[in-house]
Each structure stands twice: as C-alpha cells, then as structure tokens.
Design an enzyme around this catalytic site. Structure first.
Site, PDB file in Angstrom:
ATOM      1  N   ASP A 209       0.783  -1.080   0.022  1.00  0.00           N
ATOM      2  CA  ASP A 209       0.145   0.016   0.178  1.00  0.00           C
ATOM      3  C   ASP A 209       0.873   1.115   0.019  1.00  0.00           C
ATOM      4  O   ASP A 209       1.747   1.245   0.661  1.00  0.00           O
ATOM      5  CB  ASP A 209      -0.816  -0.047   1.159  1.00  0.00           C
ATOM      6  CG  ASP A 209      -1.694  -0.938   1.394  1.00  0.00           C
ATOM      7  OD1 ASP A 209      -1.329  -2.407   1.056  1.00  0.00           O
ATOM      8  OD2 ASP A 209      -2.780  -1.083   2.077  1.00  0.00           O
ATOM      9  N   HIS A 211      -1.106   4.346  -0.604  1.00  0.00           N
ATOM     10  CA  HIS A 211      -2.019   5.288   0.208  1.00  0.00           C
ATOM     11  C   HIS A 211      -1.882   6.746   0.134  1.00  0.00           C
ATOM     12  O   HIS A 211      -1.992   7.605   1.086  1.00  0.00           O
ATOM     13  CB  HIS A 211      -2.443   5.021   1.541  1.00  0.00           C
ATOM     14  CG  HIS A 211      -3.307   3.781   1.651  1.00  0.00           C
ATOM     15  ND1 HIS A 211      -4.707   4.045   1.307  1.00  0.00           N
ATOM     16  CD2 HIS A 211      -3.197   2.671   2.465  1.00  0.00           C
ATOM     17  CE1 HIS A 211      -5.160   2.760   1.708  1.00  0.00           C
ATOM     18  NE2 HIS A 211      -4.212   1.899   2.407  1.00  0.00           N
ATOM     19  N   ASP A 238      -4.089  -0.363  -3.208  1.00  0.00           N
ATOM     20  CA  ASP A 238      -4.212   0.671  -2.387  1.00  0.00           C
ATOM     21  C   ASP A 238      -3.297   1.958  -2.808  1.00  0.00           C
ATOM     22  O   ASP A 238      -2.525   2.285  -1.837  1.00  0.00           O
ATOM     23  CB  ASP A 238      -4.154   0.363  -0.769  1.00  0.00           C
ATOM     24  CG  ASP A 238      -5.368  -0.336  -0.374  1.00  0.00           C
ATOM     25  OD1 ASP A 238      -6.474  -0.823  -1.297  1.00  0.00           O
ATOM     26  OD2 ASP A 238      -5.823  -0.464   0.799  1.00  0.00           O
ATOM     27  N   ASP A 241      -6.225   7.141  -1.398  1.00  0.00           N
ATOM     28  CA  ASP A 241      -7.038   7.515  -0.156  1.00  0.00           C
ATOM     29  C   ASP A 241      -6.221   7.478   1.042  1.00  0.00           C
ATOM     30  O   ASP A 241      -5.122   7.142   1.132  1.00  0.00           O
ATOM     31  CB  ASP A 241      -7.926   6.141   0.068  1.00  0.00           C
ATOM     32  CG  ASP A 241      -9.343   6.147  -0.720  1.00  0.00           C
ATOM     33  OD1 ASP A 241      -9.696   7.402  -1.099  1.00  0.00           O
ATOM     34  OD2 ASP A 241     -10.068   5.194  -0.930  1.00  0.00           O
ATOM     35  N   ARG A 242      -6.749   8.205   1.983  1.00  0.00           N
ATOM     36  CA  ARG A 242      -5.780   8.561   3.160  1.00  0.00           C
ATOM     37  C   ARG A 242      -4.927   9.524   3.094  1.00  0.00           C
ATOM     38  O   ARG A 242      -5.040  10.754   3.447  1.00  0.00           O
ATOM     39  CB  ARG A 242      -5.203   7.285   3.749  1.00  0.00           C
ATOM     40  CG  ARG A 242      -6.154   6.154   4.277  1.00  0.00           C
ATOM     41  CD  ARG A 242      -6.889   6.486   5.433  1.00  0.00           C
ATOM     42  NE  ARG A 242      -7.586   5.449   5.924  1.00  0.00           N
ATOM     43  CZ  ARG A 242      -8.396   5.081   7.162  1.00  0.00           C
ATOM     44  NH1 ARG A 242      -8.384   6.386   7.754  1.00  0.00           N
ATOM     45  NH2 ARG A 242      -8.948   4.306   7.623  1.00  0.00           N
ATOM     46  N   ASN A 270      -8.557  -2.995  -1.992  1.00  0.00           N
ATOM     47  CA  ASN A 270      -9.808  -2.526  -1.631  1.00  0.00           C
ATOM     48  C   ASN A 270     -10.256  -1.207  -1.688  1.00  0.00           C
ATOM     49  O   ASN A 270     -11.519  -0.773  -1.803  1.00  0.00           O
ATOM     50  CB  ASN A 270     -10.280  -3.132  -0.203  1.00  0.00           C
ATOM     51  CG  ASN A 270      -9.355  -2.527   0.900  1.00  0.00           C
ATOM     52  OD1 ASN A 270      -8.018  -2.713   0.804  1.00  0.00           O
ATOM     53  ND2 ASN A 270      -9.776  -1.916   1.646  1.00  0.00           N
ATOM     54  N   HIS A 271      -9.404  -0.440  -1.780  1.00  0.00           N
ATOM     55  CA  HIS A 271      -9.466   1.042  -1.795  1.00  0.00           C
ATOM     56  C   HIS A 271      -9.397   1.662  -3.175  1.00  0.00           C
ATOM     57  O   HIS A 271      -9.745   2.833  -3.554  1.00  0.00           O
ATOM     58  CB  HIS A 271      -8.463   1.865  -1.066  1.00  0.00           C
ATOM     59  CG  HIS A 271      -8.737   2.054   0.294  1.00  0.00           C
ATOM     60  ND1 HIS A 271      -9.229   3.156   0.835  1.00  0.00           N
ATOM     61  CD2 HIS A 271      -8.389   1.242   1.299  1.00  0.00           C
ATOM     62  CE1 HIS A 271      -9.385   2.990   2.187  1.00  0.00           C
ATOM     63  NE2 HIS A 271      -8.677   1.967   2.329  1.00  0.00           N
ATOM     64  N   HIS A 319      -3.724  -8.411  -2.834  1.00  0.00           N
ATOM     65  CA  HIS A 319      -3.752  -7.433  -1.943  1.00  0.00           C
ATOM     66  C   HIS A 319      -4.166  -7.713  -0.692  1.00  0.00           C
ATOM     67  O   HIS A 319      -3.459  -7.382   0.459  1.00  0.00           O
ATOM     68  CB  HIS A 319      -4.634  -6.379  -2.514  1.00  0.00           C
ATOM     69  CG  HIS A 319      -4.955  -5.062  -1.320  1.00  0.00           C
ATOM     70  ND1 HIS A 319      -3.921  -4.248  -1.363  1.00  0.00           N
ATOM     71  CD2 HIS A 319      -5.836  -4.759  -0.594  1.00  0.00           C
ATOM     72  CE1 HIS A 319      -3.968  -3.396  -0.319  1.00  0.00           C
ATOM     73  NE2 HIS A 319      -5.273  -3.510   0.148  1.00  0.00           N
ATOM     74  N   ARG A 367     -12.279  -6.655  10.189  1.00  0.00           N
ATOM     75  CA  ARG A 367     -12.580  -5.472   9.329  1.00  0.00           C
ATOM     76  C   ARG A 367     -14.269  -5.475   9.263  1.00  0.00           C
ATOM     77  O   ARG A 367     -14.645  -4.601   8.523  1.00  0.00           O
ATOM     78  CB  ARG A 367     -12.101  -5.627   8.049  1.00  0.00           C
ATOM     79  CG  ARG A 367     -10.523  -5.501   8.137  1.00  0.00           C
ATOM     80  CD  ARG A 367      -9.739  -5.614   6.736  1.00  0.00           C
ATOM     81  NE  ARG A 367      -8.526  -5.907   6.975  1.00  0.00           N
ATOM     82  CZ  ARG A 367      -7.622  -4.775   6.684  1.00  0.00           C
ATOM     83  NH1 ARG A 367      -7.810  -3.569   6.431  1.00  0.00           N
ATOM     84  NH2 ARG A 367      -6.303  -4.948   6.756  1.00  0.00           N
ATOM     85  N   HIS A 394      -2.301  -4.835   2.515  1.00  0.00           N
ATOM     86  CA  HIS A 394      -3.190  -4.593   3.197  1.00  0.00           C
ATOM     87  C   HIS A 394      -3.311  -4.108   4.659  1.00  0.00           C
ATOM     88  O   HIS A 394      -4.495  -3.679   5.352  1.00  0.00           O
ATOM     89  CB  HIS A 394      -4.372  -5.622   3.038  1.00  0.00           C
ATOM     90  CG  HIS A 394      -5.718  -5.636   3.224  1.00  0.00           C
ATOM     91  ND1 HIS A 394      -6.441  -4.589   2.990  1.00  0.00           N
ATOM     92  CD2 HIS A 394      -6.739  -6.414   3.836  1.00  0.00           C
ATOM     93  CE1 HIS A 394      -7.844  -4.744   3.395  1.00  0.00           C
ATOM     94  NE2 HIS A 394      -7.776  -5.798   3.710  1.00  0.00           N
TER      95      HIS A 394
END
Length: 459
Positions: A209, A211, A238, A241-242, A270-271, A319, A367, A394
């Site tokens: 990730d 991010h 990923d 995001d963030r 997943n993002h 991922h 999660r 992840h």
C-alpha cells in the site's frame, strides 16, 4: 490507558482492554474504548462487535452508539450508521459532533437512495472513457508544466511531471486524461490473474500500500531506482485514499505503466473502489484538482485493474488474502469477471479484503468484510497450486513487513508513518531469479508538504 492512546499504540491498547474486560466484563466503558482502538486499527468489524456489547450492557450509554456508528461510517454502511447517530442525538441532543455525523449520514443515505432510484443496469451503463478524447482539449500557451508531444508518453515527460508534482503543481487535464485512458487500454487487456516472468539473473520488486503518500513513493524510487523494463515493479493495490497526494501517486504509477508496460504491474486493492474513495479522500481530491468527470473515469479504470499476479509460477501476490473455501485454483481466479465494483462476498471480495491470522483454520474478519485465514489454509492453497509463497499487503506493520505461516506468507506495506501518525516503517521486497528468495528492504518516512491526510475527505 490514555498515554497508550496518545502515543498511537492502539494494538497495545486493545491488549490492555482485553485484560480489563477479563477482570470486569460488565463495564460498558471498557468495551466502547476497545471499540475505539479497533477503529483506529481499521478493524471495523471488531469495533462494531465491541460497541454492540457496550450497548447491551448499558442501553443508555451514548458512546456505545457513537463508536458503533463511527465504525459503520468507516465501512460505508451509512444506513446502519444513521440509526446509531439518531440514537446518540436522542440521548445527547446538544452534542455538536453527533449532530455533524448525523447530518453527514442523512446526506449520504439520501444520495444512495437517489442513485438507486436513477441507476441503470451494467448492460445499459455507457463507458465514460469511450466518450472522452484528450486530442480535442487545448493546452493554453501560458501552461508551463510537463508536456506530451503527440500520443507517446516519454521518460522525459514523466521525469518533468514528477518534478512538477514535487512542487505541488498539477499537470494539464489533457495530459492527465491521456495517461488515464492509455493506462486503461493496457489494464483491461490483461487477465484477472497475470503471470509475470522474471528471467534468470534479473530481479522484480513488490511494493505494498502507498495510500497517497507521494513523497514516500519518490523515496522508494530513490532507494530502488525508477521503474523500467530492467527494473520492474508490482504495486499491490491501495495506491489512493488516506494520503492527500493520491492523484499524484496514481498518475505517476499509470504513467510508468504506459511508458513501460512490463516494467510496471498494478493490482487492485480494496481502496480502488467508489465506496472507499467517497469516504477516504480520493474522490474529493480528484474533484478539487481535476473535475467530477475524472472521478467517474478513475472509478471505471479501477475496475480494469487485475486482481492477482504469479511470479515465475511460484510466488502468488494479492492485495488482501485467501479464501473462505479450500480448493481454489489459479484458473478460478483467472476466470473472475473483475470489471465491476467489488462485491461483498465471493472470491473477488476475499482477494481484496482478507487477512491472515496466527491460529489455524478460518475466522471472522476483524474488518467486517472478508475473513481471517490460518497457516493451514495458506499451506493447502500453495500445495494445491504448486506455489511456494503468498505475498500480500493491506495491513500496517511496524517494520513495513511481517512473515507468518511458517515463512509461507509475507505482508508488505509501503506507506511509512501511515496517516502521519502510526510511526511504522514502509518496506518493499526484491525477488532475484531464479531462486526468488525475498530480500526485504525497510525504510522510514520522508518529509512532505504540510497537507494533512484526508484533507479532501468529506468527513
């Protein structure tokens, strides 16, 4: 426990609240506070369970509803969150934060209902990419940023773009559109599971990730070289995001994909989905830096990203993780119709969301999506498919990586000091052919301009 919270040691906080609950399981505060720690660890399923327990113990405890509502909100379950924040408002009518969250949920639920009312089936939905043509967009004479001459993205352009991004200058919409459309053509042509061949004497780098942490991405390239046909990378989902430089990250990765199709491999995380991008900042960032049209375009292109890679028929890279049933073959993964938003169950969902667990067998996901799987599950999957190793991402890890399941599974996470607060290192893995022994490199965060994580998020 509050000093543990303040130092962001949320795993330690969970362990301390485990002990407190063992001593006194009828204290609603302990359950609600453990729910808060789980939320900070992005273990939203566990947060919902703990907050629900707090509510069972004390149905008038507003913090129980608040914690559960916040976890539902983080999962994109707006209708469930709305009920909890309505309850908080009933108990604490003057709480300004609860009022704000309630309004946010009401808006989100109204929007969902409106979208459901006007939605069309997948077969009727027109491709946004097919309706766009970068050739007809004029570049103003006063534009001084990186330029592409004609239809071919060059290394000179990419290097200039990287420098522009460093100075927080965006590239022209024409060139952003060209990059995204050309990346889409490359990505949708590959199968859902991509076989990667690394010749003897050559190497291959896997990153986790990122991010939206653009300056840490540049640091990876400083440490390990720019991507090229001779220095290939796989970024394992990923990308966005963030972090608040998600657009810069995705345009960089897509541009290298266009420049070197076999020097840059990209997997879906997943993002890379509409629901996550709406909550965690990418949608707002794209609207702010480009336009609403690009939001739709990225959503469409993310559906083209492959789900899994196999390096030299030996290393399986996804991922999230493995599956709720045994006997899944690589051919089953290759056959997944991935051109959609991630479903809430099934192979595609589990690839994107699942996590390993230390104990054998399978368990519910912390999660609230996917599952947890043990070393025996990993071992059987590898044996069934004649593979040696699972690499997945992840999850934040203190050193940027963690080896589990008797060395048969490695987590790699490449966003150091995640969200500017976790204090973790990032890592990447270099595989040298033919032995493919993983050589793991950890690295620390580098400074970035003062733009906070989630700066573009609605919530």
């Amino acid at each position: 426990w509050s000093p543990v919270y303040r130092s962001n040691k949320f795993s330690q906080a969970v362990e301390l609240y485990d002990q407190a609950i063992d001593l006194n399981g009828s204290n609603a505060v302990y359950w609600a506070n453990r729910a808060f720690a789980h939320t900070k660890l992005e273990e939203y399923g566990s947060a919902v369970q703990d907050a629900t327990k707090a509510i069972e113990i004390d149905p008038k405890y507003s913090k129980g509803y608040y914690r559960r509502g916040a976890a539902y909100l983080a999962m994109g379950k707006f209708k469930e969150a709305l009920k909890d924040f309505q309850q908080v408002k009933r108990i604490c009518p003057n709480d300004p934060d609860a009022t704000r969250k309630l309004k946010e949920c009401e808006k989100a639920v109204q929007k969902i209902r409106f979208e459901e009312a006007i939605s069309v089936g997948d077969t009727e939905r027109r491709s946004i990419a097919d309706s766009l043509d970068y050739h007809i967009i004029e570049v103003e004479p006063q534009y001084t940023g990186a330029r592409i001459d004609g239809d071919t993205i060059t290394l000179d352009f990419v290097k200039q773009m990287l420098e522009d991004f460093k100075k927080q200058r965006c590239i022209h919409k024409r060139y952003a559109l060209q990059i995204v459309l050309q990346a889409r053509d490359l990505l949708r042509a590959v199968p859902s599971l991509v076989d990667v061949n690394v010749p003897n004497g050559c190497h291959f780098t896997v990153c986790g990730d990122v991010h939206g942490q653009y300056f840490d991405l540049l640091n990876i390239f400083e440490l390990n070289g720019l991507p090229s046909e001779d220095n290939p990378y796989l970024f394992n989902g990923d990308f966005v995001d963030r972090g608040s430089f998600s657009l810069e990250v995705i345009l960089t990765l897509f541009a290298f994909k266009c420049l070197y199709p076999t020097g840059m491999y990209l997997a879906r995380g997943n993002h890379e989905s509409k629901s996550m991008n709406k909550i965690y900042g990418f949608e707002g960032e794209v609207k702010s830096k480009l336009s609403d049209t690009f939001v739709e375009l990225f959503a469409e292109v993310f559906c083209c990203l492959p789900l899994a890679h196999v390096i030299n028929k030996k290393v399986f890279v996804v991922h999230g993780g493995l599956f709720s049933v045994d006997g899944v073959k690589l051919s089953d993964i290759k056959a997944i119709d991935r051109f959609c938003e991630p479903p809430e169950e099934g192979l595609m969902c589990e690839i994107l969301w699942s996590d390993p667990q230390p104990q054998p067998g399978r368990g519910p996901s912390k999660r609230g999506v996917g599952l947890s799987f043990g070393g025996d599950v990993t071992k059987r999957f590898l044996e069934d498919n004649n593979l040696d190793l699972v690499v997945r991402s992840h999850e934040v890890k203190d050193e940027g990586y963690e080896t589990m399941h008797d060395g048969k599974l490695i987590t790699v996470f490449s966003a150091p000091n995640y969200c500017d607060q976790m204090g973790n290192k990032g890592a990447f893995i270099r595989f040298n052919a033919p032995d493919l022994k993983p050589d793991i490199v950890s690295f620390s965060a580098v400074p970035h301009p003062d733009v906070k994580p989630m700066a573009y998020a609605n919530n």
